[in-house]
Design a protein around this motif. Structure first.
Motif, PDB file in Angstrom:
ATOM      1  N   GLU A   1       0.830  -1.207   0.000  1.00  0.00           N
ATOM      2  CA  GLU A   1       0.000   0.000   0.000  1.00  0.00           C
ATOM      3  C   GLU A   1       0.865   1.257   0.000  1.00  0.00           C
TER       4      GLU A   1
ATOM      5  N   ARG B   1       1.720   1.722  -3.608  1.00  0.00           N
ATOM      6  CA  ARG B   1       0.546   2.162  -4.360  1.00  0.00           C
ATOM      7  C   ARG B   1       0.197   3.618  -4.049  1.00  0.00           C
TER       8      ARG B   1
ATOM      9  N   TYR C   1       2.543   5.956  -5.802  1.00  0.00           N
ATOM     10  CA  TYR C   1       2.199   5.980  -7.224  1.00  0.00           C
ATOM     11  C   TYR C   1       0.983   6.877  -7.449  1.00  0.00           C
ATOM     12  N   ARG C   2      -0.060   6.697  -6.628  1.00  0.00           N
ATOM     13  CA  ARG C   2      -1.284   7.496  -6.789  1.00  0.00           C
ATOM     14  C   ARG C   2      -1.017   8.980  -6.541  1.00  0.00           C
TER      15      ARG C   2
ATOM     16  N   GLU D   1       5.801   1.040 -12.291  1.00  0.00           N
ATOM     17  CA  GLU D   1       4.990  -0.019 -12.910  1.00  0.00           C
ATOM     18  C   GLU D   1       5.866  -1.140 -13.457  1.00  0.00           C
TER      19      GLU D   1
ATOM     20  N   PHE E   1      -1.145  -0.946 -11.228  1.00  0.00           N
ATOM     21  CA  PHE E   1      -0.853   0.437 -10.856  1.00  0.00           C
ATOM     22  C   PHE E   1      -1.443   1.432 -11.837  1.00  0.00           C
TER      23      PHE E   1
END
Length: 470
Positions: A323, A326, A329-330, A404, A415
């Motif tokens: 997480e 992630r 990345y977000r 990614e 992703f």
């Protein structure tokens, strides 16, 4: 690039036999039950290795078999009152069903032993003709003592192995064998209802070890780059594969032997296996966990030769770490909406340095832990860059693409997927933004709580409100 060769117990430079092409065989499961996470560990480890070779630009011819005939298959089919092929069909389908959520890609070829019976009979006959095998009461045994350096892969004393082998044999089998170390390459049928094939030695079926020798050489040739599997297969299975194959062909069977470590469970860190009855099937586990990518991440980011301690605590930690990646990345992807054209040379240079560290780690016998540290470095860079007042689109895209791609080598993806469009969620977010603008904080909090109950997480940033599913 270096890999650890079990045959020499050292890291050795890896140079493929053919330019830009790698031939690799990995022993697959015996399909009499659902695979457990120990089986999945091997599938994930070698899928990750295959993916890294492909990342490096190689074409990988990856063969992984199904053992669909042996004593376990016969006994289980009898217990379930079905045929051995029906049992195999059931659990081969289950294998694909259970490994697909873990992002284990199908092998280039996934042969079944029973589809290669004619080739097995020819192989056994050749061993008999060369004096490496002999028939006894319908069974055919391989003369282990005739093969020079038998047991070299196991790094065990041959006399001790012979003593241990003798201790496992009953009187009837001792009478059939010339030597306790000899192993069956063909087994005579014990009962009339037992699945069998006609052979020069009567009705029977292949031994386990001969199956892989035949399928490996059939699809990859007499001599190929890599043979892999769990460390428990080094002896006797892989040891016997070497003896059979090299006796028949007169060639070196495999250049590098790679073996993955066990999955352990419990306070005593006992090896997980079906024979010990302490296993968790992937089929059951997938019903219990919300995100299969957590299991993939957990296993793929432990160096393949190390044991993995499977526990709820370690899975929870893996979920947190995934997480973290992630979220980074977000955070950066959200900035694409207001990014300026162009690139940031200083940040791109940092990206290149981290990617080089990743490659350096993976080139060192697939050291995924050090490679993961480079990914965490990219995530930290993503978070820092996302906080900049102005960002450049090419650099944002570069960081996102590298996260990614490098996580894709680990087999962890998703992703780049956008959150599902949901007009109701967006309408509530717009209403909340309006309430905040009007300083109606009570209504703003109500909407946040309402969305939270739906599993929607809101993040207020200088660039606006963003959301994602928990």
């Amino acid at each position: 690039m270096k890999v650890f060769n079990t045959m020499t117990l050292t890291k050795e430079e890896f140079i493929p036999m053919h330019t830009n092409e790698i031939n690799m065989y990995v022993c697959g499961p015996t399909v009499y039950n659902y695979i457990h996470i120990g089986n999945a560990r091997s599938a994930i480890a070698f899928d990750t290795i295959r993916r890294y070779f492909e990342y490096k630009g190689y074409q990988v011819n990856y063969v992984s078999n199904f053992t669909d005939i042996d004593d376990k298959m016969i006994n289980t089919a009898r217990a379930e009152n079905i045929t051995v092929p029906e049992l195999a069909d059931k659990f081969i389908a289950a294998y694909f069903e259970d490994t697909k959520p873990l992002n284990v890609r199908p092998a280039t070829v996934q042969p079944r032993a029973t589809d290669n019976i004619p080739e097995i009979i020819v192989f056994v006959q050749d061993l008999v003709d060369k004096g490496y095998a002999y028939e006894s009461a319908g069974d055919v045994y391989y003369r282990a003592s005739k093969f020079d350096d038998y047991g070299a892969l196991a790094h065990q004393d041959v006399a001790e192995m012979e003593h241990n082998a003798a201790g496992r044999l009953d009187d009837a089998e001792m009478d059939r064998k010339e030597d306790p170390m000899d192993f069956a390459v063909w087994k005579a049928s014990k009962t009339d209802d037992e699945i069998s094939w006609e052979s020069p030695w009567g009705q029977g079926r292949p031994g386990w070890h001969i199956e892989c020798s035949v399928m490996a050489t059939k699809y990859l040739g007499n001599h190929f780059d890599i043979h892999g599997g769990g460390i428990d297969l080094a002896f006797p299975h892989h040891t016997n594969e070497i003896a059979q194959s090299e006796a028949k062909t007169g060639e070196t069977f495999v250049n590098k032997w790679l073996h993955n470590g066990f999955v352990t469970v419990g306070d005593e860190e006992e090896k997980m296996s079906k024979s010990l009855g302490n296993f968790t099937t992937v089929h059951d586990l997938l019903q219990e966990i919300d995100d299969p990518m957590v299991l993939r991440f957990f296993m793929a980011t432990t160096q393949y030769r190390r044991p993995i301690a499977f526990s709820e605590k370690n899975m929870t930690q893996a979920a947190r770490n995934l997480e973290r990646i992630r979220t980074g990345y977000r955070n950066l992807k959200f900035r694409l909406a207001d990014a300026n054209p162009g690139q940031n040379a200083e940040t791109d240079a940092k990206v290149a340095d981290l990617v080089a560290k990743y490659v350096e780690a993976m080139d060192d016998d697939f050291n995924v832990q050090n490679a993961l540290a480079a990914v965490y470095g990219l995530v930290e860079l993503a978070n820092i860059y996302a906080e900049q007042t102005a960002v450049q689109s090419e650099t944002v895209t570069n960081i996102l693409n590298q996260i990614e791609t490098l996580m894709g080598v680990f087999g962890v993806d998703g992703f780049a997927q956008e959150e599902e469009a949901d007009t109701d969620i967006q309408a509530l977010i717009d209403e909340r933004d309006a309430a905040r603008a009007n300083r109606d904080f009570a209504r703003s909090d109500e909407i946040r709580d309402e969305l939270s109950a739906q599993g929607v997480i809101l993040e207020d940033t200088p660039q606006g409100t963003r959301w994602h599913k928990a």
